[in-house]
Design an enzyme around this catalytic site. Structure first.
Site, PDB file in Angstrom:
ATOM      1  N   HIS A  24     -88.188 -45.776   0.232  1.00 11.18           N
ATOM      2  CA  HIS A  24     -87.546 -45.005  -0.749  1.00 11.18           C
ATOM      3  C   HIS A  24     -86.658 -44.365  -0.007  1.00 11.18           C
ATOM      4  O   HIS A  24     -85.292 -44.361   0.092  1.00 11.18           O
ATOM      5  CB  HIS A  24     -88.124 -45.618  -2.231  1.00 11.18           C
ATOM      6  CG  HIS A  24     -87.166 -45.200  -2.910  1.00 11.18           C
ATOM      7  ND1 HIS A  24     -85.838 -46.200  -3.609  1.00 11.18           N
ATOM      8  CD2 HIS A  24     -86.411 -43.820  -3.690  1.00 11.18           C
ATOM      9  CE1 HIS A  24     -85.527 -45.397  -4.878  1.00 11.18           C
ATOM     10  NE2 HIS A  24     -85.421 -44.209  -4.729  1.00 11.18           N
ATOM     11  N   GLU A  25     -87.073 -43.360   0.044  1.00  7.78           N
ATOM     12  CA  GLU A  25     -86.451 -41.865   0.478  1.00  7.78           C
ATOM     13  C   GLU A  25     -85.484 -42.052   2.043  1.00  7.78           C
ATOM     14  O   GLU A  25     -85.021 -41.222   2.267  1.00  7.78           O
ATOM     15  CB  GLU A  25     -87.938 -41.078   0.677  1.00  7.78           C
ATOM     16  CG  GLU A  25     -88.790 -40.622  -0.664  1.00  7.78           C
ATOM     17  CD  GLU A  25     -87.415 -40.393  -1.707  1.00  7.78           C
ATOM     18  OE1 GLU A  25     -85.613 -39.871  -2.407  1.00  7.78           O
ATOM     19  OE2 GLU A  25     -87.751 -40.181  -3.141  1.00  7.78           O
TER      20      GLU A  25
END
Lengths: 500, 500
Positions: free
Chosen positions: B263-264
């Site tokens: 996600h990051e």
């Protein structure tokens, strides 16, 4: 505005400068411990901008206004000392015409890059014109800053406030007279030290764990610091609650990390224990290069190369290593980590011969600024002095006069601090042993706290509130005295090399 | 001064602000990744000082002078956009009377701390007066800032420029009509997913190595970033050459780290690929919260929860794990990581039900600012909506209306961005598959580059040069359309749960 109000504003102004400095120091730390390379160019812009801001503040009309308004007023010692520091920096920066300073900064950058190539190619002639220009600039700056009998004293004072050629001539002379014969005796001794196990493979991760364990024992406060890896080890202070150290791991020589870490620990413990009342002022810093070095050398040599310290820690070291010390007694180990022999490179020198390297440089710097030594003669003079003091002669200038970056950066007057650090440390040690007669026992028990507290009480807490020679006098009751270092070295190396 | 000269000065001024921001962001990163605790208090002072400096610059007479002088002039698109951004921020900050703003900041801090206790004790009544005051302030601010038909639109626009209640009503309505029946069908399905192996012990070090390997594959550029550990994972940009991510390791659930990291990575890859021409300007940033989230969700779900991706990476995962997946087929694994069931807590929600959590919050925010909803009725309304949309009802307010910090910080209008991210991402994906019909094959081969390049060409490079809805339109040829997300979810979950 009344004095109180001016003082308040002045302290706020100074605090802001210190805050900028903290931000800058974090950026430096970050760049050296793992900042991704693609971001470096833009990061340099940020650093340059904040540095300029800081410089501008230190030389602004506002700063001058505060200093003029507050100097000579009845104020706390702390505020007076802060004003003194600011005045010093203001004068140092303002007395040089701007255009000249900016030409000098450019020259510095160029000289450093030329020096790098010159060192690679061992070609002093390439570097000579730059060095000549740097010396000329520094002489001009000294004429702006002013000087007493010796021009060189003005440079010394920048790194070691109060230090003079007169004092150094005297202590270096005494020290040389005691060290040189010792070095010769060791060279003539037939004692053979067993050092091979020191260079056996030692995995990096294990070295790291060992370093952490030793730091803990040495009173490094991990709530106010952290250990990271880097190429050129250093300690850096964000604020006394955040003093970081870095180290370098060489898997074929554990000494690099272990003694490097202990050395930086000494620097860091100094700054971790500066009084919290000085935070946000320029006094919240080590008082001089020499006193700072006295703390790192105290830790590295008087603690880290002490036999009792290894009686405590040899089994710890063994537990992290891969068996290379199984056939080495503690005594053999102790002797090995204290091996001494003349070498060409300063940063690889041992505890005994290190000061001689500094004296070579000191004599040269003195000759350049107050004597008739010319830059073109440096390689010859360097080699002669090396032969005279250490009994060895560099085969080329890379291993001789070109080895250090300092002069290429315009740093003249800095080298003596290293040797001063040794002398201060030994003088402190002499006094400490009177106060803590069980010094060796404390090390044998791994009980470093009383030692660290002694240093904090006598040195650390004051930051720049006291000048280096005032600290020395307050602690030991006398001025700089080389005897203590000479006595210590004589005793130590006579025992190791069984000299008579 | 002529326009050229004014523009040059303006751009220098703005660059200085961006440099301050880089220094600030490094300090934030450092505080969250291992800064020693004793230094935090003083560090906060540095942060507060630099933030104030930045705020002062954004609202200064000098800034106003530049904006007034340059607005409407013939300038490059880039400069015009920069002026637009600066004007927006100037107005936002200047239109609120200083005393009111400072009272609001104090309230915010107080409200956050009260909220923390209220959540612990599940006591909405304790928090209610603060929330009422926060809403009142925000309404007043909206009156200063100005609004069109809906007051709430002014808040939406702060996070998602151009977004309106009208658009959201329409897309959320469509989406709900498609998701709710799907959730009900899954609840009624008798397919049992095997999820126990996901919670088997997975050593932290191994998770870290796996994360690094996946990041490499996912085109995260380690020359322009690094991975560290933290409590609350985030991505942070120092500059496009230095975009760092952090993750959190849960040894009893590897999904936290793996999907969190992916996600990051989506956030970071966005900022690593913003055009270098925008560096040093406020355009060098994601264009909106929603578009940013579309990139992280694209990576997390459309790549990281895709079956083909795991055909490529399941053996890699196994090689780092301790045998817990030996009796689990790839298909079982794929189903397990896509398990969907209604839950009370937003941040633990799955891909299918997540948007419903957002709709609950959206309806409430709308009611507060443009309807007749009162703060005191929030717990009741919250629970009713949860029951209506997700079929479950919180037993207490800690698991209901008190779960998120956003409102306590005065962040109204922020929540919709999360759901918008899902919709944008699905709409981009639909278009991408037309351009890259072998999308699944690329994932099966671990060849992410064409996917990343598509995103860079269409989205990343522009930074804030384009508004979110302009990007959407330029890429997909239409406005926001919930159909793509609904189609994707329907197809995916019908297959996993074998729905008819």
């Amino acid at each position: 505005m009344n004095t109180c109000e001016t003082e308040r504003r002045f302290l706020d102004y100074v605090k802001k400068m210190m805050n900028y400095e903290e931000a800058l120091n974090l950026m430096f730390w970050d760049l050296r411990t793992g900042a991704p390379k693609n971001g470096v160019e833009q990061r340099s812009e940020v650093i340059s901008m904040l540095s300029t801001e800081l410089f501008t503040m230190s030389t602004s009309a506002e700063m001058k206004g505060y200093i003029d308004a507050l100097e000579g007023k009845e104020l706390s010692t702390k505020t007076r000392k802060i004003i003194e520091e600011c005045r010093k920096e203001y004068d140092r920066n303002k007395k040089i015409p701007e255009a000249e300073y900016s030409a000098y900064v450019k020259l510095q950058a160029k000289a450093e890059s030329v020096w790098e190539t010159a060192k690679e190619q061992s070609d002093f002639a390439m570097f000579q014109p730059y060095l000549e220009e740097l010396v000329a600039y520094k002489k001009k700056f000294i004429s702006y800053w002013g000087h007493n009998t010796y021009k060189y004293d003005t440079l010394l004072d920048m790194y070691e406030p109060g230090m003079t050629t007169e004092i150094l001539d005297s202590v270096f002379g005494q020290l040389r007279d005691r060290i040189v014969p010792l070095v010769k005796k060791i060279a003539a001794s037939d004692k053979v030290l067993k050092t091979e196990p020191l260079q056996a493979h030692f995995p990096k991760e294990k070295q790291r764990d060992l370093s952490l364990a030793l730091l803990q024992q040495l009173n490094y406060n991990f709530d106010a610091g952290r250990l990271d890896e880097t190429v050129h080890p250093f300690a850096i202070t964000l604020n006394p609650g955040d003093v970081r150290i870095t180290t370098k791991y060489d898997e074929s020589d554990f000494r690099t990390a272990v003694f490097g870490t202990i050395h930086e620990c000494g620097h860091a413990v100094y700054e971790q224990n500066i009084s919290s009342e000085l935070v946000g002022t320029p006094l919240c810093d080590g008082t001089s290069m020499g006193i700072h070095e006295s703390q790192s050398l105290f830790f590295e040599n008087f603690i880290g190369r002490n036999k009792q310290f290894w009686y405590k820690n040899y089994s710890l070291l063994k537990s992290y290593s891969s068996g290379q010390f199984d056939d080495m007694s503690i005594d053999e180990f102790y002797d090995a980590i204290n091996e001494s022999k003349p070498s060409l490179i300063r940063i690889e020198a041992d505890e005994l011969t290190y000061a001689l390297h500094i004296m070579v440089r000191y004599e040269i710097e003195k000759g350049l600024f107050d004597g008739d030594l010319e830059v073109k003669d440096l390689p010859r003079v360097w080699n002669e002095k090396m032969e005279e003091y250490l009994g060895i002669r560099p085969e080329n200038d890379a291993q001789g006069v070109l080895q250090d970056v300092h002069w290429a950066g315009g740093d003249f007057g800095y080298f003596p601090s290293y040797a001063l650090g040794y002398m201060y440390a030994a003088q402190f040690r002499h006094k400490m042993i009177q106060d803590l007669p069980h010094f060796d026992e404390l090390l044998a028990n791994g009980d470093i706290k009383p030692i660290r507290e002694w240093l904090t009480n006598h040195i650390h807490q004051y930051g720049k509130l006291k000048k280096p020679l005032d600290i020395l006098h307050d602690v030991t009751g006398e001025g700089l005295n080389a005897t203590y270092l000479a006595d210590y070295l004589e005793e130590k190396y006579t025992a190791i090399y069984q000299l008579v």
